[in-house]
Write a protein that holds these residues in place. Structure first.
Motif, PDB file in Angstrom:
ATOM      1  N   ALA A 161     -81.923 -43.355 -48.361  1.00  0.00           N
ATOM      2  CA  ALA A 161     -81.308 -43.953 -49.846  1.00  0.00           C
ATOM      3  C   ALA A 161     -81.773 -45.058 -50.392  1.00  0.00           C
ATOM      4  CB  ALA A 161     -79.583 -43.838 -49.433  1.00  0.00           C
ATOM      5  N   PHE A 162     -82.145 -46.163 -49.223  1.00  0.00           N
ATOM      6  CA  PHE A 162     -82.449 -47.271 -49.727  1.00  0.00           C
ATOM      7  C   PHE A 162     -83.855 -47.235 -50.275  1.00  0.00           C
ATOM      8  CE2 PHE A 162     -84.986 -51.014 -48.041  1.00  0.00           C
ATOM      9  CZ  PHE A 162     -84.663 -52.018 -48.992  1.00  0.00           C
ATOM     10  N   GLY A 163     -84.723 -46.386 -49.796  1.00  0.00           N
ATOM     11  CA  GLY A 163     -86.078 -45.952 -50.474  1.00  0.00           C
ATOM     12  C   GLY A 163     -86.022 -45.417 -51.715  1.00  0.00           C
ATOM     13  N   GLU A 164     -85.145 -44.488 -51.812  1.00  0.00           N
ATOM     14  CA  GLU A 164     -84.895 -43.728 -53.404  1.00  0.00           C
ATOM     15  C   GLU A 164     -84.562 -44.727 -54.367  1.00  0.00           C
ATOM     16  OE1 GLU A 164     -82.076 -40.609 -52.758  1.00  0.00           O
ATOM     17  OE2 GLU A 164     -83.675 -39.277 -52.223  1.00  0.00           O
ATOM     18  N   GLY A 165     -83.521 -45.903 -53.851  1.00  0.00           N
ATOM     19  CA  GLY A 165     -83.125 -46.898 -54.835  1.00  0.00           C
ATOM     20  C   GLY A 165     -84.273 -47.857 -55.307  1.00  0.00           C
ATOM     21  N   LEU A 166     -85.181 -48.071 -54.186  1.00  0.00           N
ATOM     22  CA  LEU A 166     -86.310 -48.812 -54.463  1.00  0.00           C
ATOM     23  C   LEU A 166     -87.508 -48.184 -55.506  1.00  0.00           C
ATOM     24  CD1 LEU A 166     -87.322 -50.609 -51.189  1.00  0.00           C
ATOM     25  CD2 LEU A 166     -86.292 -51.605 -53.092  1.00  0.00           C
ATOM     26  N   ALA A 167     -87.604 -46.884 -55.316  1.00  0.00           N
ATOM     27  CA  ALA A 167     -88.393 -46.059 -55.958  1.00  0.00           C
ATOM     28  C   ALA A 167     -87.830 -45.948 -57.486  1.00  0.00           C
ATOM     29  CB  ALA A 167     -88.525 -44.611 -55.647  1.00  0.00           C
ATOM     30  N   ILE A 168     -86.585 -45.526 -57.634  1.00  0.00           N
ATOM     31  CA  ILE A 168     -85.878 -45.345 -58.787  1.00  0.00           C
ATOM     32  C   ILE A 168     -86.122 -46.516 -59.845  1.00  0.00           C
ATOM     33  CG2 ILE A 168     -83.887 -44.835 -60.107  1.00  0.00           C
ATOM     34  CD1 ILE A 168     -83.233 -42.836 -58.114  1.00  0.00           C
ATOM     35  N   ASN A 169     -85.593 -48.013 -59.286  1.00  0.00           N
ATOM     36  CA  ASN A 169     -85.356 -49.209 -59.660  1.00  0.00           C
ATOM     37  C   ASN A 169     -86.859 -49.875 -60.338  1.00  0.00           C
ATOM     38  OD1 ASN A 169     -82.541 -49.930 -60.259  1.00  0.00           O
ATOM     39  ND2 ASN A 169     -82.704 -48.942 -58.083  1.00  0.00           N
ATOM     40  N   ASP A 170     -88.195 -49.475 -59.427  1.00  0.00           N
ATOM     41  CA  ASP A 170     -89.364 -50.065 -59.835  1.00  0.00           C
ATOM     42  C   ASP A 170     -89.037 -51.579 -59.984  1.00  0.00           C
ATOM     43  OD1 ASP A 170     -92.037 -50.542 -60.241  1.00  0.00           O
ATOM     44  OD2 ASP A 170     -91.964 -49.642 -62.290  1.00  0.00           O
ATOM     45  N   LEU A 171     -88.640 -52.325 -58.927  1.00  0.00           N
ATOM     46  CA  LEU A 171     -88.367 -53.609 -59.067  1.00  0.00           C
ATOM     47  C   LEU A 171     -89.783 -54.664 -59.344  1.00  0.00           C
ATOM     48  CD1 LEU A 171     -86.154 -54.281 -55.852  1.00  0.00           C
ATOM     49  CD2 LEU A 171     -85.252 -54.217 -58.233  1.00  0.00           C
ATOM     50  N   PRO A 172     -90.954 -54.224 -59.087  1.00  0.00           N
ATOM     51  CA  PRO A 172     -91.953 -54.811 -59.416  1.00  0.00           C
ATOM     52  C   PRO A 172     -92.226 -55.110 -61.139  1.00  0.00           C
ATOM     53  CG  PRO A 172     -92.566 -53.767 -57.937  1.00  0.00           C
ATOM     54  CD  PRO A 172     -91.328 -53.288 -57.894  1.00  0.00           C
ATOM     55  N   ALA A 173     -91.656 -53.862 -61.568  1.00  0.00           N
ATOM     56  CA  ALA A 173     -91.740 -53.800 -63.271  1.00  0.00           C
ATOM     57  C   ALA A 173     -90.553 -54.632 -63.676  1.00  0.00           C
ATOM     58  CB  ALA A 173     -91.555 -52.319 -63.506  1.00  0.00           C
ATOM     59  N   GLN A 174     -89.699 -55.203 -62.954  1.00  0.00           N
ATOM     60  CA  GLN A 174     -88.627 -56.038 -63.412  1.00  0.00           C
ATOM     61  C   GLN A 174     -88.674 -57.619 -62.934  1.00  0.00           C
ATOM     62  OE1 GLN A 174     -84.430 -54.675 -62.590  1.00  0.00           O
ATOM     63  NE2 GLN A 174     -85.441 -52.279 -62.197  1.00  0.00           N
ATOM     64  N   GLY A 175     -90.228 -57.650 -62.506  1.00  0.00           N
ATOM     65  CA  GLY A 175     -90.391 -59.075 -62.426  1.00  0.00           C
ATOM     66  C   GLY A 175     -90.346 -59.535 -60.895  1.00  0.00           C
ATOM     67  N   VAL A 176     -89.791 -58.836 -60.075  1.00  0.00           N
ATOM     68  CA  VAL A 176     -89.864 -58.921 -58.881  1.00  0.00           C
ATOM     69  C   VAL A 176     -91.129 -59.068 -57.967  1.00  0.00           C
ATOM     70  CG1 VAL A 176     -88.540 -58.512 -56.301  1.00  0.00           C
ATOM     71  CG2 VAL A 176     -87.395 -58.106 -58.554  1.00  0.00           C
ATOM     72  N   SER A 177     -91.501 -59.973 -57.305  1.00  0.00           N
ATOM     73  CA  SER A 177     -92.772 -60.202 -56.955  1.00  0.00           C
ATOM     74  C   SER A 177     -92.916 -59.186 -55.666  1.00  0.00           C
ATOM     75  CB  SER A 177     -93.329 -61.699 -56.561  1.00  0.00           C
ATOM     76  OG  SER A 177     -92.731 -62.031 -55.398  1.00  0.00           O
ATOM     77  N   LEU A 178     -94.129 -58.805 -55.506  1.00  0.00           N
ATOM     78  CA  LEU A 178     -94.173 -57.979 -54.280  1.00  0.00           C
ATOM     79  C   LEU A 178     -94.195 -58.566 -52.996  1.00  0.00           C
ATOM     80  CD1 LEU A 178     -97.458 -55.973 -55.271  1.00  0.00           C
ATOM     81  CD2 LEU A 178     -94.931 -54.899 -54.874  1.00  0.00           C
ATOM     82  N   ASP A 179     -94.737 -59.976 -53.010  1.00  0.00           N
ATOM     83  CA  ASP A 179     -94.566 -60.702 -51.872  1.00  0.00           C
ATOM     84  C   ASP A 179     -93.112 -61.183 -51.487  1.00  0.00           C
ATOM     85  OD1 ASP A 179     -97.198 -61.091 -51.647  1.00  0.00           O
ATOM     86  OD2 ASP A 179     -97.364 -62.919 -52.365  1.00  0.00           O
TER      87      ASP A 179
END
Length: 210
Positions: A161-179
């Motif tokens: 469920a955690f992984g699905e949330g990350l996949a759906i929200n695409d946080l890097p596209a929202q400015g959250v750096s990968l690091d």
């Protein structure tokens, strides 16, 4: 090209067109006729490859299953359980971001909640991934490398469920750096899996008893 290569090329074109239509109009709103128009193919030609939208989704999820299997092969390439988990999670996040598939993933996941055939396809695509993940974590437990905060029957669906949330929200596209994202994922993995440090001890003391 061989006949097989030409078929693969046509299938790829259809799937790309279908993804565009599903994201633009939703699974329910997108029609086979719209997909035909998007790909530039007659209905008769399209139906030779896929008899329904459900069949197209099955093909998309099967392709995702193969890709996920490649991503989860990174589990065993890390230095320990936490390293392997973080490497696989970050590879998945990077793929979802680079491919731009987050909206499509969200649409398929939503449709799976009201369409039994889509739900079945999604579950089948995750079957091998779940088995690999369970085996990976169980091996870490058996080695005494991790002492998870709960049984695997609870941890696995939570992690999915955690992984699905990350996949759906695409946080890097929202400015959250990968690091920074990797730092948070590592902290969560440590908190949940609770590494014991035993693996490092056994490596430095090869003659120590287990």
């Amino acid at each position: 090209m061989s006949r097989s290569e030409r078929r693969d090329q046509q299938v790829a074109r259809i799937l790309d067109a279908a993804k565009t239509c599903f994201v633009r109009s939703g699974f329910q709103g997108a029609s086979m006729q719209q997909i035909c128009s998007e790909v530039g193919m007659s209905p008769g030609a399209l139906y030779r490859y896929f008899p329904s939208k459900e069949a197209i989704i099955e093909a998309i999820t099967e392709a995702d299953r193969r890709r996920d299997a490649e991503v989860f092969s990174l589990l065993t390439q890390g230095g320990d359980v936490v390293d392997g988990f973080v490497a696989a999670a970050m590879a998945h996040i990077r793929y979802m971001h680079d491919s731009g598939n987050a909206p499509l993933f969200a649409e398929i996941r939503a449709e799976s909640m009201r369409n039994d055939s889509i739900d079945f396809a999604c579950k089948m695509s995750m079957k091998d991934v779940d088995a690999s993940f369970r085996s990976f974590l169980q091996a870490g437990i058996d080695r005494g490398e991790i002492d998870p905060c709960a049984e695997l029957g609870t941890i696995l669906p939570v992690m999915v469920a955690f992984g699905e949330g990350l996949a759906i929200n695409d946080l890097p596209a929202q400015g959250v750096s990968l690091d920074r994202l990797e730092t948070v994922i590592r902290a969560i993995a440590i908190a949940v899996l609770r590494p014991t440090g035993r693996a490092a001890t056994l490596q430095s003391e090869p003659h120590a008893k287990p």
